[in-house]
Design a protein around this motif. Sequence first.
Motif, PDB file in Angstrom:
ATOM      1  N   VAL A  25      18.671  53.101 -33.840  1.00  0.00           N
ATOM      2  CA  VAL A  25      18.598  52.438 -35.141  1.00  0.00           C
ATOM      3  C   VAL A  25      18.773  50.940 -34.950  1.00  0.00           C
ATOM      4  N   LEU A  26      17.893  50.159 -35.559  1.00  0.00           N
ATOM      5  CA  LEU A  26      18.013  48.705 -35.583  1.00  0.00           C
ATOM      6  C   LEU A  26      18.237  48.287 -37.028  1.00  0.00           C
ATOM      7  N   LEU A  27      19.369  47.651 -37.285  1.00  0.00           N
ATOM      8  CA  LEU A  27      19.800  47.331 -38.651  1.00  0.00           C
ATOM      9  C   LEU A  27      20.053  45.843 -38.802  1.00  0.00           C
ATOM     10  N   GLY A  28      19.569  45.270 -39.879  1.00  0.00           N
ATOM     11  CA  GLY A  28      19.897  43.890 -40.223  1.00  0.00           C
ATOM     12  C   GLY A  28      20.962  43.878 -41.302  1.00  0.00           C
ATOM     13  N   SER A  29      21.912  42.929 -41.209  1.00  0.00           N
ATOM     14  CA  SER A  29      23.003  42.882 -42.184  1.00  0.00           C
ATOM     15  C   SER A  29      23.359  41.433 -42.497  1.00  0.00           C
ATOM     16  N   VAL A  30      23.512  41.141 -43.788  1.00  0.00           N
ATOM     17  CA  VAL A  30      23.868  39.782 -44.200  1.00  0.00           C
ATOM     18  C   VAL A  30      24.766  39.854 -45.431  1.00  0.00           C
ATOM     19  N   ASN A  31      25.635  38.847 -45.582  1.00  0.00           N
ATOM     20  CA  ASN A  31      26.511  38.755 -46.747  1.00  0.00           C
ATOM     21  C   ASN A  31      27.440  39.970 -46.791  1.00  0.00           C
ATOM     22  N   ALA A  32      28.146  40.162 -47.914  1.00  0.00           N
ATOM     23  CA  ALA A  32      29.098  41.261 -48.026  1.00  0.00           C
ATOM     24  C   ALA A  32      29.400  41.530 -49.498  1.00  0.00           C
ATOM     25  N   SER A  33      29.801  42.766 -49.775  1.00  0.00           N
ATOM     26  CA  SER A  33      30.187  43.148 -51.130  1.00  0.00           C
ATOM     27  C   SER A  33      31.687  42.935 -51.322  1.00  0.00           C
ATOM     28  N   ILE A  34      32.163  43.128 -52.541  1.00  0.00           N
ATOM     29  CA  ILE A  34      33.587  42.994 -52.817  1.00  0.00           C
ATOM     30  C   ILE A  34      34.375  44.005 -51.985  1.00  0.00           C
ATOM     31  N   HIS A  35      33.818  45.187 -51.774  1.00  0.00           N
ATOM     32  CA  HIS A  35      34.473  46.216 -50.959  1.00  0.00           C
ATOM     33  C   HIS A  35      34.685  45.718 -49.531  1.00  0.00           C
ATOM     34  N   HIS A  36      33.717  45.019 -49.001  1.00  0.00           N
ATOM     35  CA  HIS A  36      33.835  44.527 -47.623  1.00  0.00           C
ATOM     36  C   HIS A  36      34.802  43.350 -47.527  1.00  0.00           C
ATOM     37  N   TYR A  37      34.910  42.561 -48.580  1.00  0.00           N
ATOM     38  CA  TYR A  37      35.950  41.530 -48.606  1.00  0.00           C
ATOM     39  C   TYR A  37      37.336  42.176 -48.580  1.00  0.00           C
ATOM     40  N   GLU A  38      37.487  43.252 -49.323  1.00  0.00           N
ATOM     41  CA  GLU A  38      38.766  43.966 -49.316  1.00  0.00           C
ATOM     42  C   GLU A  38      39.042  44.577 -47.950  1.00  0.00           C
ATOM     43  N   MET A  39      37.999  45.120 -47.321  1.00  0.00           N
ATOM     44  CA  MET A  39      38.155  45.627 -45.956  1.00  0.00           C
ATOM     45  C   MET A  39      38.571  44.507 -45.013  1.00  0.00           C
ATOM     46  N   ALA A  40      37.984  43.328 -45.212  1.00  0.00           N
ATOM     47  CA  ALA A  40      38.285  42.188 -44.349  1.00  0.00           C
ATOM     48  C   ALA A  40      39.752  41.797 -44.449  1.00  0.00           C
ATOM     49  N   VAL A  41      40.294  41.784 -45.660  1.00  0.00           N
ATOM     50  CA  VAL A  41      41.710  41.462 -45.832  1.00  0.00           C
ATOM     51  C   VAL A  41      42.571  42.484 -45.090  1.00  0.00           C
ATOM     52  N   GLY A  42      42.193  43.757 -45.188  1.00  0.00           N
ATOM     53  CA  GLY A  42      42.931  44.796 -44.476  1.00  0.00           C
ATOM     54  C   GLY A  42      42.851  44.637 -42.968  1.00  0.00           C
ATOM     55  N   ASP A  43      41.671  44.282 -42.466  1.00  0.00           N
ATOM     56  CA  ASP A  43      41.504  44.083 -41.024  1.00  0.00           C
ATOM     57  C   ASP A  43      42.270  42.862 -40.536  1.00  0.00           C
ATOM     58  N   LEU A  44      42.318  41.813 -41.337  1.00  0.00           N
ATOM     59  CA  LEU A  44      43.102  40.637 -40.957  1.00  0.00           C
ATOM     60  C   LEU A  44      44.592  40.979 -40.888  1.00  0.00           C
ATOM     61  N   ALA A  45      45.062  41.752 -41.863  1.00  0.00           N
ATOM     62  CA  ALA A  45      46.473  42.141 -41.870  1.00  0.00           C
ATOM     63  C   ALA A  45      46.804  42.995 -40.648  1.00  0.00           C
ATOM     64  N   ALA A  46      45.933  43.948 -40.323  1.00  0.00           N
ATOM     65  CA  ALA A  46      46.161  44.809 -39.163  1.00  0.00           C
ATOM     66  C   ALA A  46      46.091  44.014 -37.868  1.00  0.00           C
ATOM     67  N   SER A  47      45.174  43.050 -37.800  1.00  0.00           N
ATOM     68  CA  SER A  47      45.046  42.212 -36.605  1.00  0.00           C
ATOM     69  C   SER A  47      46.272  41.330 -36.427  1.00  0.00           C
ATOM     70  N   LEU A  48      46.788  40.804 -37.531  1.00  0.00           N
ATOM     71  CA  LEU A  48      47.974  39.957 -37.465  1.00  0.00           C
ATOM     72  C   LEU A  48      49.177  40.746 -36.964  1.00  0.00           C
ATOM     73  N   GLU A  49      49.267  41.998 -37.359  1.00  0.00           N
ATOM     74  CA  GLU A  49      50.377  42.838 -36.919  1.00  0.00           C
ATOM     75  C   GLU A  49      50.248  43.211 -35.445  1.00  0.00           C
ATOM     76  N   LYS A  50      49.022  43.483 -34.999  1.00  0.00           N
ATOM     77  CA  LYS A  50      48.807  43.977 -33.642  1.00  0.00           C
ATOM     78  C   LYS A  50      48.617  42.864 -32.615  1.00  0.00           C
TER      79      LYS A  50
END
Length: 367
Positions: free
Chosen positions: A305-330
């Motif tokens: 599969v070859l996929l193009g991806s650009v920008n992000a939805s509100i859900h992905h912004y929320e995921m990003a905040v969660g990933d930043l928090a987990a990264s900061l902890e780890k």
Amino acid sequence: MKAIAIVPGTTDVSLIDVQEPQLSAPDEVKIRMWQVGICGTDREEVSGGRADAPEGQQKLIIGHEMFGQVVEVGSAVTKVKEGDFGVFMVRRGCNQCEACRNGRSDMCFTGNYTERGIKGADGYQAEFVVDKEQYLVKVLPELKNIGVLTEPMSVAAKAIDESLIIQQARFRDFDKTENWLQGKKALIAGIGPIGLMAAFALRLRGAEVIGMDIVDENTLRPSILKQLGGKYLDGRKTKTTDIDEVCGEADFIFEATGIAKLQIQLLDALAINGIYVATGIPAGDRPISVEAATVMQQLVLKNQVLLGSVNASIHHYEMAVGDLAASLEKWPDAINAIITEKVPFKDFDRALHQHNEDEIKVVVEWQ
């Protein structure tokens, strides 16, 4: 208030005085800007590249990677209160297609969207901004030093999330794991800000990460990658077509270079049933020679599969905040090292036009 603005299509960029925005509806939020990240899009804009001012205006306030603190909320706002931290999304939907009407402007069918600081809407390089609550994501106070990384992390989060959805749908009859990436080999091409955000997100999901770039191994970006448990591959020493022989085929490829020839060549490293997501946008219009038959044979015969991806939805912004928090902890030292320079807004020209050798993310400070 002060703001950084350009005349689109020119190299005219300046610090200007504009009227401070005020709440005009009960669902609006006013934020005092703390930091705004600089990326390749900003530098393209100030070099006369793609940018569109709001209708009826000659200038565009730039900046789309923002982080700030709430100073005022409308009577209908429930998501945040005064003193909270947050970020606004970049894109605003066309209100014409089903994607935009359902909160997925990142998947707009018409192309008639606007983007703050880029296309038809003023951005965030200003002392204050006002926008609708629906475009706001709350950021935890403990993330205030890295909250400005939310937008670039959201780009990685969307690309990875969509890839997982596709793979889970394809393998539902024999591989029902919710986290397809666990234990898989992931190749990241280009370990700049977006590529490194992908590295954090992929490692959090248990992938084996290999980052490829053309910088010395003892420099900052490879060092951060290694702190996450990733491996570094110097693209100057290994041909793209030899990656699979050196490191083995990759189940997942995350491309963040924007170099068209490399983007095509990377397909050679993709494993059977693998997925390749491209996030880089090539510049220029130079033609390239491609062994199209070989590429298409591989895609078909290996179920890729070859996929193009650009920008992000509100859900992905929320995921990003969660990933930043987990990264900061780890990996606190590694995630904090992504921001390599903080520049006062009055020195904006230096942030936009000067590049340090170890630069990853430069931010303009407004507070």
